[in-house]
Design a protein around this motif. Structure first.
Motif, short mmCIF file in Angstrom:
data_model
loop_
_atom_site.label_atom_id
_atom_site.label_comp_id
_atom_site.label_asym_id
_atom_site.label_seq_id
_atom_site.Cartn_x
_atom_site.Cartn_y
_atom_site.Cartn_z
N TRP B 101 0.86 -1.22 -0.06
CA TRP B 101 0.14 0.11 0.03
C TRP B 101 0.90 1.09 -0.16
O TRP B 101 1.48 1.43 1.00
CB TRP B 101 -0.91 -0.03 1.14
CG TRP B 101 -1.82 0.91 1.36
CD1 TRP B 101 -2.40 1.98 2.32
CD2 TRP B 101 -3.12 0.87 0.35
NE1 TRP B 101 -3.81 2.30 1.83
CE2 TRP B 101 -4.17 1.71 0.68
CE3 TRP B 101 -3.65 -0.07 -0.78
CZ2 TRP B 101 -5.33 1.96 -0.19
CZ3 TRP B 101 -4.54 0.14 -1.36
CH2 TRP B 101 -5.49 0.91 -0.91
N SER B 102 0.89 1.84 -1.12
CA SER B 102 1.69 3.12 -1.19
C SER B 102 0.98 4.52 -0.82
O SER B 102 -0.14 4.38 -0.61
CB SER B 102 2.34 3.34 -2.72
OG SER B 102 1.10 3.71 -3.50
N GLY B 103 1.75 5.52 -0.56
CA GLY B 103 1.27 6.85 -0.06
C GLY B 103 -0.10 7.25 -1.06
O GLY B 103 -0.88 7.51 -0.62
N PRO B 104 0.38 7.13 -2.27
CA PRO B 104 -0.78 7.58 -3.25
C PRO B 104 -2.02 6.79 -3.21
O PRO B 104 -3.23 7.14 -3.47
CB PRO B 104 -0.08 7.57 -4.67
CG PRO B 104 1.27 7.75 -4.33
CD PRO B 104 1.71 7.09 -3.22
N MET B 105 -1.58 5.52 -3.06
CA MET B 105 -3.09 4.64 -2.57
C MET B 105 -3.85 4.96 -1.72
O MET B 105 -4.96 5.14 -1.52
CB MET B 105 -2.41 3.14 -2.64
CG MET B 105 -1.97 2.70 -3.87
SD MET B 105 -1.25 0.86 -3.83
CE MET B 105 -0.61 0.47 -4.91
N HIS B 106 -3.04 5.31 -0.52
CA HIS B 106 -3.68 5.85 0.59
C HIS B 106 -4.50 7.22 0.37
O HIS B 106 -5.77 7.57 0.60
CB HIS B 106 -2.62 6.22 1.61
CG HIS B 106 -3.19 7.02 3.10
ND1 HIS B 106 -4.00 6.49 3.89
CD2 HIS B 106 -2.91 8.30 3.39
CE1 HIS B 106 -4.45 7.34 4.74
NE2 HIS B 106 -3.70 8.46 4.53
N ASP B 107 -4.14 8.06 -0.52
CA ASP B 107 -4.55 9.24 -0.94
C ASP B 107 -5.78 9.03 -1.61
O ASP B 107 -6.95 9.68 -1.60
CB ASP B 107 -3.73 10.10 -1.93
CG ASP B 107 -2.40 10.86 -1.07
OD1 ASP B 107 -2.39 10.81 0.12
OD2 ASP B 107 -1.68 11.35 -1.79
N ALA B 108 -5.82 8.10 -2.49
CA ALA B 108 -6.98 7.75 -3.24
C ALA B 108 -8.24 7.12 -2.23
O ALA B 108 -9.20 7.42 -2.39
CB ALA B 108 -6.80 6.52 -4.33
#
Ligand code: B12
Lengths: 210, 410
Positions: B101-108
């Protein structure tokens, strides 16, 4: 009226339901400090079983939970505060949110008669310094499970030095990644990767027990 | 010596070295494997960049690999995201791309499992997987009946702010964003493998699996919640673990067509459990997963976190050559006494030693360790905690590499 020995046995065997029903009955007539003393005796045996390899972390977690539930019943009835052995300011250090081990240590330290000021997780050096100023503890305990936690611990010791508070407290570090290397690196007085050993070392640092 | 080899030759040579060790043979020398969750990469990039900027992470990893030529480098600058894979277990094109789980996935999705620098945390901090309790004990039945539907319909809406109202425009848009991120992440993994290969470092072709009880602890009930459930509701827990086996195997097999050969399985609650609880609640389903993947040609790379000493013998239940046992705190010498000739062992370097000792002491440590671990093959040297602290002096990492070169030859 059940006896305190029954409570001690049930607690040692981690029989949650029995412990709670015994405490409910005992608390009506037995002074709360006596119940807490029984808990202390039980946790000492639980700790011994852990060190002998008869109990494991899941048993410690369970014991911590049972202790918490006992306290929920007993604490409201505690008229005057029992005088603590000493005060520990405890927290998981900055950047780290692991607290299962810290909470186990806390339960065992409390059961042993320490007052524990729990700062929670991801605790900055400033918050440790502030807590030492406010509560004037004998001991500062830091927990950390990440390798970067070692660096955070060093920064807490540094901050306590800067604030002129280092010599007023004993410092113990704990958690799965600490060892003698980490103790030296951080400048702490003691280390423990086992809650029981930690409690023992806290007492030793204060010259309370051999 | 290796200086004169082309990167292609080096990749081949190093890969063979690792594969031979996994196959319980003696390679030309003991391989050195480094996994990093990003700490050591902060020598080359800011923490924030490692989580949100795939190009920077790629660049930092390649710089590390050029400066410290190890036999393989595993890079995971992301959080546990296996719950998202599980939600999509029936879609092999999607499931593996969101396992980390990457940072941008968290943003999504704005999930509550993780907290990120520059978002919930100050910019210079490291990411936090905090997990949480997203399921109550009454729901074990639903989980057991149909884990995939339960995760999609109940757990994700609870654990992700942007999925609170399934079917809403916001939820749908968020899933599309996640899809875009997932494909960027896959591209990053590809770029990373190519970039590392250009400097002569192979990447293991990995796929992923999980121990069912850990899944319950990490994503549904919190680790302590799962442990208490084992006491209070043993049958419910057992049933749920059984029900999770099939979806997890689907995820494990999802990357097989793309050439994956090893399923990475990090264990969490192993160290907590007594032998009795372990053999009742943890091992049976994990064992099934490892064996079923093995039957399909996928070996496992199991990261036995914490102390695994009391459970070592259970590894012998698995077929000989099933995969790699990567140990964190368990003494690899002790493990070898039990597992020699049966299981490839990985680990051996305490990170605090790397941080603290002098190069000479490190070399001496490696020499004496390899004296015992080398004979008979089947050993991969690695730092025991899946990372090297950023403050570790470069000379110490160099000393480690030189030591394995010097004392690791067969
Ligand atoms: C459970 C766990 C989690 C849980 C934590 C739940 C919680 N609230 O604590 C969750 C799933 C949330 C989690 C998250 C993460 N984790 Co984690 N986690 C673990 C795991 C499996 C067990 C830790 C544990 O609880 N051990 C059991 C306890 C009881 O032991 P203990 O803490 O040592 O405590 C004992 C003693 O040390 C002592 N003690 C403890 N504190 C103190 C204090 C004092 C003063 C004293 C005297 C004694 C004392 O008493 C206890 C009882 O004897 C470990 C692996 C392992 N087995 O160690 C990884 C591990 C610690 N996690 C790791 C990582 C990387 C993470 C994440 C970053 C993952 C991610 N990429 O998202 C996040 C962390 C985010 C952050 N910033 O902190 C790594 C750290 C690696 C590294 N290089 O630093 C580990 C080592 C796993 C690994 N090998 O890769 N994790």
């Amino acid at each position: 009226m059940p006896s305190l020995d029954e409570l001690i046995d049930a607690f040692i065997e981690l029989d949650e339901e029995r412990v709670l029903s015994l405490v409910e009955k005992l608390v009506v007539e037995v002074p709360p400090p006596d119940i807490l003393e029984a808990c202390r005796k039980a946790t000492v045996v639980i700790g011994e079983r852990f060190e002998k390899g008869e109990y494991f972390l899941s048993e410690l977690v369970y014991a911590g939970e049972i202790f918490r539930r006992i306290m929920d019943i007993v604490l409201p009835r505690l008229r005057e505060e029992v005088k603590p052995v000493a005060t520990i300011v405890l927290g998981t250090v900055e950047g780290d949110i692991h607290d299962i081990g810290k909470n186990i240590f806390k339960a065992f330290a409390e059961a042993a008669g320490f007052k524990v000021i729990d700062l929670g997780v991801d605790t900055s050096p400033e918050r440790f310094v502030e807590a030492v100023r406010n509560y004037n503890p004998e001991i500062v305990g830091m927990s950390g499970l990440l390798t970067i936690a070692i660096e955070s611990m060093r920064r807490v010791v540094e901050a306590l030095k800067q604030a002129g508070l280092r010599d007023r407290v004993k410092i113990i570090i704990g958690g799965g990644r600490v060892d003698e290397y980490a103790r030296r690196y951080t400048g702490a007085d003691e280390w423990a990767d086992n809650a029981m050993v930690g409690v023992r070392k806290c007492k030793q640092m204060l010259g309370l027990e051999g | 010596m290796s200086r004169s080899r082309s990167p292609e030759e080096l990749v081949k040579e190093r890969m063979e070295r690792i594969e031979k060790a996994i196959d319980l043979k003696e390679p030309d020398r003991v391989p050195l494997f480094i996994f990093t969750c990003g700490d050591v990469l902060r020598k080359y990039a800011k923490g924030y960049e490692l989580y949100f900027n795939y190009d920077k992470t790629c660049e930092a990893s390649i710089r590390f690999a050029s400066e410290f030529p190890v036999d393989s480098l595993g890079v995971v600058t992301a959080a546990e995201g296996f719950v998202f894979s599980l939600a999509f277990a029936d879609y092999p094109d999607i499931a593996p791309s969101i396992r980390f789980w990457s940072g941008p996935m968290h943003d999504a999705l704005l999930d509550r499992y993780t907290r990120w620098p520059g978002r919930e945390l100050p910019e210079d901090s490291i990411l936090q997987f905090i997990g949480g309790q997203f399921m109550n004990v009454e729901e074990y039945g639903r989980l057991s009946d149909d884990p995939i539907s339960f995760i999609n319909e109940v757990i994700l809406p609870r654990s992700c702010l942007n999925l609170e109202k399934p079917g809403s425009a916001k939820a749908n848009a968020s899933l599309i964003r996640l899809g875009v991120e997932a494909s960027r992440f896959l591209k990053f993994l590809g770029d990373l493998a190519v970039g590392l290969a250009k400097v002569g470092i192979p990447s293991l072709p990995l796929t992923f699996a999980y121990a069912p009880l850990d899944f319950i602890g990490d994503f549904l009930r919190y680790p302590t919640g799962a442990l208490l459930d084992v006491r209070r509701y043993p049958d419910r827990v057992k049933q749920a673990c059984e029900a999770l086996v099939n979806p997890i195997i689907k995820i494990g097999l999802s990357l097989k067509p793309a050439g994956a050969k090893y399923a990475f399985i990090p264990l969490h609650l192993n160290e907590y459990l007594s032998p009795k609880l372990y053999s009742e609640f943890y091992w049976p389903t994990l064992r099934k997963i490892i064996e079923m993947l093995y039957d399909q040609g996928i070996k496992s790379l199991v990261f036995f976190e914490g102390w695994h000493d009391i459970h070592l013998e259970t590894i012998l239940d698995l077929p000989r050559g099933w995969g790699v046992a990567y140990f964190e705190k368990t003494d690899v010498r002790k493990a070898k006494k039990i597992l020699e000739g049966h299981t490839c062992i990985m680990g051996g370097i305490p990170p605090s030693m790397l941080l603290q000792e002098t190069p000479d002491k490190i070399k001496e440590y490696v020499r004496s360790l390899l004296e015992e671990m080398k004979p008979g093959g089947g050993f991969i040297l690695a730092p025991g905690v899946a990372d090297i602290p950023k403050e570790t002096p470069s000379e110490n990492i160099k000393a480690l590499i030189e030591a394995v070169e010097e004392y690791g030859r067969y």
